[in-house]
Design a protein around this motif. Structure first.
Motif, PDB file in Angstrom:
ATOM      1  N   PHE A 377     -71.780 -12.056  43.474  1.00 61.57           N
ATOM      2  CA  PHE A 377     -72.826 -11.153  42.991  1.00 61.57           C
ATOM      3  C   PHE A 377     -73.948 -10.937  44.000  1.00 61.57           C
ATOM      4  CE2 PHE A 377     -70.828 -12.348  38.976  1.00 61.57           C
ATOM      5  CZ  PHE A 377     -70.806 -11.138  38.300  1.00 61.57           C
ATOM      6  N   SER A 378     -74.096 -11.827  44.978  1.00 59.18           N
ATOM      7  CA  SER A 378     -75.215 -11.690  45.919  1.00 59.18           C
ATOM      8  C   SER A 378     -75.164 -10.427  46.769  1.00 59.18           C
ATOM      9  CB  SER A 378     -75.304 -12.927  46.813  1.00 59.18           C
ATOM     10  OG  SER A 378     -74.107 -13.126  47.550  1.00 59.18           O
ATOM     11  N   PRO A 379     -73.982  -9.859  47.130  1.00 60.67           N
ATOM     12  CA  PRO A 379     -74.004  -8.597  47.886  1.00 60.67           C
ATOM     13  C   PRO A 379     -74.702  -7.464  47.144  1.00 60.67           C
ATOM     14  CG  PRO A 379     -71.843  -9.593  48.050  1.00 60.67           C
ATOM     15  CD  PRO A 379     -72.609 -10.387  47.047  1.00 60.67           C
ATOM     16  N   MET A 380     -74.720  -7.519  45.809  1.00 62.96           N
ATOM     17  CA  MET A 380     -75.391  -6.473  45.036  1.00 62.96           C
ATOM     18  C   MET A 380     -76.893  -6.461  45.305  1.00 62.96           C
ATOM     19  SD  MET A 380     -73.308  -7.140  41.464  1.00 62.96           S
ATOM     20  CE  MET A 380     -74.104  -5.834  40.556  1.00 62.96           C
ATOM     21  N   PHE A 381     -77.432  -7.591  45.792  1.00 60.72           N
ATOM     22  CA  PHE A 381     -78.864  -7.688  46.071  1.00 60.72           C
ATOM     23  C   PHE A 381     -79.148  -7.753  47.566  1.00 60.72           C
ATOM     24  CE2 PHE A 381     -77.779  -9.819  42.085  1.00 60.72           C
ATOM     25  CZ  PHE A 381     -78.526  -9.081  41.176  1.00 60.72           C
ATOM     26  N   LEU A 382     -78.319  -8.513  48.317  1.00 60.26           N
ATOM     27  CA  LEU A 382     -78.572  -8.679  49.749  1.00 60.26           C
ATOM     28  C   LEU A 382     -78.111  -7.485  50.566  1.00 60.26           C
ATOM     29  CD1 LEU A 382     -77.512 -12.420  50.229  1.00 60.26           C
ATOM     30  CD2 LEU A 382     -79.805 -11.484  49.855  1.00 60.26           C
ATOM     31  N   LEU A 383     -77.088  -6.779  50.083  1.00 54.68           N
ATOM     32  CA  LEU A 383     -76.520  -5.652  50.833  1.00 54.68           C
ATOM     33  C   LEU A 383     -76.659  -4.356  50.057  1.00 54.68           C
ATOM     34  CD1 LEU A 383     -73.261  -7.346  52.202  1.00 54.68           C
ATOM     35  CD2 LEU A 383     -75.424  -7.007  53.397  1.00 54.68           C
ATOM     36  N   ARG A 384     -77.742  -4.218  49.328  1.00 51.67           N
ATOM     37  CA  ARG A 384     -77.952  -2.999  48.546  1.00 51.67           C
ATOM     38  C   ARG A 384     -78.219  -1.831  49.487  1.00 51.67           C
ATOM     39  NH1 ARG A 384     -82.476  -3.345  44.083  1.00 51.67           N
ATOM     40  NH2 ARG A 384     -80.942  -4.820  43.261  1.00 51.67           N
TER      41      ARG A 384
END
Length: 485
Positions: A377-384
């Motif tokens: 789920f972190s790409p949804m925030f770190l790679l937005r």
């Protein structure tokens, strides 16, 4: 029931592919949830245990296909070009991560050294399905994408020998003494790679001969990769070697010889391998992976958190010599999702009946669940992707005239053949006449690895071409010549 599950995986993955791509939802979460619904904790249609023959066959097939396709998909010129980065990722990065995890398992879990080495190697492996989703993100810089591609293609073969040696060290009935270790080294270093190389050379030769004499249908050439991988695996097992090492050796042989294969060879193999991985995720999601939660203790939870933190601690200093920004180094350190590769590697000692391997499987299941949540789920925030201002493209004269109601006959017309391809001179005449927009729709891999850009072309990522076209305000009535070589 097995055929029904396979069909369900294919149907669900196809129907949800667009939704997963658009939302960034981790694909593996869907299939773990699907397994949970079908298993004893859900409607109870399926129950897959660690001793299930289906799990053994699917896990073996998945690991062999992943190793083969990771190797055959490598661009060796890019590996040589980024050899320092690759060395830092696979050497100090991956091996230091494995060593630190092994040390943490001895310290926190009090497991023997042989089992600790197996656990360290398994938990240093990264998940190819989650990594492929991350690497498709346009916010990743080219160096990070290249480093992750090299890692996903080579780290399993770096870690697999550690698992094999750990199994030999931890198995009480293993052949003792120097003779046993010499035999193991011979199998891993000579027999297994030789079997894979011989199969690959024979497969390449046969394909080239048949191509010249009678030709090979494109659809059959696409499934040729699967036959090569399975033949390499079987050849090594026949001489009591490691089929997994042989599968990788076969793939790397094809990559190093730079054999001209149709794109479908790699695309079909990658898609098939991914389907096998997703199907295995469903099997684990039925009941096995939830053992990590059922058997979790405060100590194993602390260990799982330590494992997640070890990779950044190992990778960020290891990449000091690479010319990367702090952000790129931090992203490389963070994006090391544990998933099916970890579970497949830890199943090897389980299938070999290594004492204590069931506990290792439970620990790995817990770490994988934590990793899927954090790294998935972190790409949804770190790679937005930040909102981009609309870009205006010049509208070809013929379309300007049509939109204003004037006669379009004033614009010069260029006749093209009815073939799906157009010749370069026809394209130049269309461009001169203002009748066409040229789109560079090469795959992310081809675009990143190429040193040549198509002059005057707009870049459309084939994974989401419609979205890119809308962002660039490409007129809906445009004539588009697509470059996808």
């Amino acid at each position: 029931m097995t055929l029904a599950l396979i069909g369900l995986v294919i149907v669900v993955s196809s129907l949800l592919s667009g939704f997963v791509e658009r939302t960034g939802l981790p694909q593996v979460v869907v299939f773990l949830a699907l397994g949970a619904v079908l298993g004893p904790f859900g409607i109870g249609l399926v129950d897959i245990g660690v001793d299930s023959p289906i799990l053994r066959v699917v896990a073996t097939l998945s690991l062999a296909l992943v190793l083969f396709m990771d190797a055959v998909s490598l661009n060796m010129s890019e590996v040589r070009k980024h050899r320092l980065l690759g060395f830092l990722v696979l050497g100090p990065g991956t091996l230091l991560s494995a060593a630190l995890v092994a040390g943490a398992s001895v310290w926190l879990l009090h497991v023997p050294l042989g089992l600790a080495a197996i656990l360290g190697a398994a938990l240093a492996s990264t998940d190819p399905v989650l990594l492929r989703g991350i690497m498709r993100n346009p916010q990743l810089t080219s160096p990070v994408r290249q480093a992750l591609r090299i890692e996903s293609g080579l780290n399993d073969v770096v870690l697999l020998p550690i698992v094999i040696v750990g199994i030999a060290a931890a198995t009480t009935h293993a052949e003792p003494g120097a003779a046993g270790w010499a035999k193991l080294a011979l199998n891993m270093a000579i027999l297994s790679p030789a079997a894979g190389i011989i199969v690959a050379l024979c497969a390449i030769g046969a394909l080239e001969v048949v191509r010249r004499r009678s030709g090979v249908r494109r659809d059959y050439e696409s499934i040729y990769s699967l036959g090569v991988a399975l033949a390499a695996f079987a050849a090594a097992e026949a001489v009591h070697g490691s089929g997994f090492i042989a599968a990788f050796a076969a793939g790397i042989t094809i990559a190093m010889l730079d054999v001209e294969l149709c794109d479908c060879f790699i695309e079909y193999g990658e898609t098939t391998a991914e389907m096998a991985l997703l199907f295995t995720f469903v099997l684990f999601g039925v009941s096995l992976i939830w053992q990590g939660v059922a058997k979790a203790t405060p100590l194993t939870v602390v260990f799982a958190i330590v494992v997640i933190l070890i990779r950044p601690l190992a990778f960020i200093p290891s990449l000091t010599l690479a010319k990367l920004t702090w952000r790129d180094r931090a992203l490389l350190g963070w994006f090391g999702p544990r998933g099916l590769s970890t579970l497949l590697l830890i199943l090897l000692p389980v299938f070999a009946l290594v004492p204590g391997s069931d506990f290792l499987l439970s620990v790995c299941c817990l770490v994988v669940l934590v990793s899927v949540l954090l790294h998935g789920f972190s790409p949804m925030f770190l790679l937005r992707t930040p909102p981009q201002p609309p870009t205006k493209l010049p509208i070809p004269p013929t379309q300007q005239q049509e939109s204003s109601g004037s006669a379009s006959s004033e614009a010069p017309l260029v006749q093209i053949s009815s073939n799906e391809y157009i010749e370069p001179d026809q394209l130049r005449r269309l461009q001169d006449a203002g009748n066409v927009i040229v789109a560079d729709a090469r795959s992310i891999r081809s675009f990143d690895e190429s040193t040549q850009l198509l002059e005057g072309a707009v870049r459309l990522n084939p994974e989401h071409a419609v979205r890119d076209a809308r962002a660039l305000n490409v007129p809906t009535a445009s004539n588009i010549a697509v470059f996808c070589a």
